[in-house]
Scaffold this motif. Structure first.
Motif, mmCIF file in Angstrom:
data_model
loop_
_atom_site.group_PDB
_atom_site.id
_atom_site.type_symbol
_atom_site.label_atom_id
_atom_site.label_comp_id
_atom_site.label_asym_id
_atom_site.label_seq_id
_atom_site.Cartn_x
_atom_site.Cartn_y
_atom_site.Cartn_z
ATOM 1 N N ASP A 79 -2.418 23.638 -0.594
ATOM 2 C CA ASP A 79 -2.808 25.011 -0.934
ATOM 3 C C ASP A 79 -3.915 25.024 -1.978
ATOM 4 N N TYR A 80 -3.825 24.125 -2.962
ATOM 5 C CA TYR A 80 -4.906 24.099 -3.956
ATOM 6 C C TYR A 80 -5.774 22.852 -3.869
ATOM 7 N N GLU A 81 -5.239 21.763 -3.321
ATOM 8 C CA GLU A 81 -6.066 20.561 -3.199
ATOM 9 C C GLU A 81 -7.199 20.752 -2.193
ATOM 10 N N GLU A 99 -8.020 35.622 -7.815
ATOM 11 C CA GLU A 99 -8.735 35.336 -6.567
ATOM 12 C C GLU A 99 -7.992 34.276 -5.749
ATOM 13 N N PHE A 100 -7.538 33.225 -6.438
ATOM 14 C CA PHE A 100 -6.790 32.172 -5.735
ATOM 15 C C PHE A 100 -5.530 32.739 -5.088
ATOM 16 N N THR A 108 -7.696 27.471 -9.173
ATOM 17 C CA THR A 108 -8.775 28.394 -8.837
ATOM 18 C C THR A 108 -9.388 27.961 -7.508
ATOM 19 N N CYS A 109 -10.126 28.871 -6.892
ATOM 20 C CA CYS A 109 -10.805 28.543 -5.626
ATOM 21 C C CYS A 109 -12.004 27.628 -5.855
ATOM 22 N N GLY A 110 -12.337 27.378 -7.111
ATOM 23 C CA GLY A 110 -13.409 26.440 -7.434
ATOM 24 C C GLY A 110 -12.907 25.028 -7.607
ATOM 25 N N GLY A 111 -11.618 24.808 -7.340
ATOM 26 C CA GLY A 111 -11.066 23.458 -7.421
ATOM 27 C C GLY A 111 -10.650 23.038 -8.812
#
Length: 324
Positions: free
Chosen positions: A242-244, A229-230, A188-191
């Motif tokens: 990309d996600y880290e 969203e991600f 997620t964009c919230g980590g």
């Protein structure tokens, strides 16, 4: 097979060309799956495929990251890359025409699944598309596509003599399988990270069960908007960054981006066999609900596994120094 009109022959040719164009590499496949889902939001499997494909890209690029470059020989890394690439290429080659035929059917408002045999799709999945058109059971179609894709790769990849000997019996594959290092992640964009670990990858039924568990996580009403969203906000490069990049605690682990690391591969077509004519379809595949035996929230798990990988590298270096 039915007699085709000139327009249908042209349509098949266009669909084959579009499939080949988008089956170039992991990046193009991931983007194609997600773009398709945005146009056809009832086909949940396409979103699932894009997220699993992202994981395939991350796993490929990990092979050229600082940990695996140190502990694996170049030949082993290349064989592992080719295994990922071949499996994903085969799945896309099989399934993307199916998606295009469904999209075409919705456009002209009548089923066109009589075109599927011209793409050498299994009889099993042809019947499931026809059933979906009549009944609209999204969950069943998602499960059927999972069953189909895992059967498509089972003999030409999992059962291939070369891959079986050099990859699936290798120490690194078995260590990853045992330690659950290989994990399908939904960021997620919230980590935060959610997902499920892959254990017993060589088992067809376990891979199908994993796919069903992942579909259940992805479609969770509370989590789905965050995953979407991600995917919509984050271009897929193949790098773990990309996600880290969204983590609250920054990591020092860098992995390269895919298109700066690997060339476009030329794939040889395999001798096609309809798996559904030679393999019994287990009722458990279609009708048993997937159950999560482990937590699906994996942020802390992921950070712990990352530390274990670094420890494995440190032990490898220490062992290498002692030998010298």
């Amino acid at each position: 097979m039915n007699h085709l009109t000139i327009h249908e022959i042209e349509t098949i040719s266009q669909m084959k060309a579009e499939t080949d164009k988008k089956n170039l590499d992991n990046i193009s496949r991931t983007d194609a799956y997600f773009s398709y889902f945005k146009r056809n939001p009832d086909i949940i499997w396409s979103f699932l495929a894009s997220m699993v494909s992202r994981n395939g890209g991350w796993n490929m690029c990990d092979l050229e990251g600082h940990v695996f470059r140190e502990i694996l020989e170049p030949k082993t890394r290349k064989e592992l890359f080719l295994t990922f690439e071949r499996a994903n290429w085969l799945i896309f080659h099989d399934v993307y025409p199916q998606l295009l035929v469904y999209q075409y059917s919705t456009k002209i408002k009548r089923p066109m699944f009589h075109l599927l045999p011209y793409f050498k799709c299994s009889e099993f999945i042809q019947k499931e598309w026809e059933r979906y058109w009549r009944e609209g059971n999204t969950e069943r179609l998602t499960t059927s596509l999972i069953i189909n894709e895992q059967n498509v790769i089972h003999t030409p990849v999992i059962g291939h003599p070369v891959y079986k000997k050099r990859v699936f019996r290798s120490w690194i594959f078995n260590v990853q399988d045992w330690l659950h290092f290989s994990c399908v992640l939904f960021p997620t964009c919230g980590g935060e990270l959610y997902g499920a670990s892959v254990n017993g990858f060589k088992s067809l039924s376990k891979r199908i069960n994993l796919g069903k568990r992942l579909a259940r996580i992805l479609t969770h009403p509370r989590l789905f908007p965050f995953f979407f969203e991600f995917a919509d906000k984050t271009p897929h490069t193949g790098s773990r960054n990309d996600y880290e990049q969204y983590f609250k605690t920054k990591t020092n682990r860098n992995t390269p981006i895919l298109r700066a690391t690997f060339p476009i591969m030329e794939h040889k077509h395999y001798e096609y066999e309809d798996w559904s004519k030679n393999r019994v379809i287990s009722p458990a595949w279609l009708y048993f609900q997937a159950r999560h035996r482990h937590p699906i929230h994996l942020t802390d798990w992921y950070l712990e596994k990352s530390n274990q990988l670094e420890l494995m590298l440190a032990l490898h270096k220490t062992s290498h120094i002692k030998k010298i």
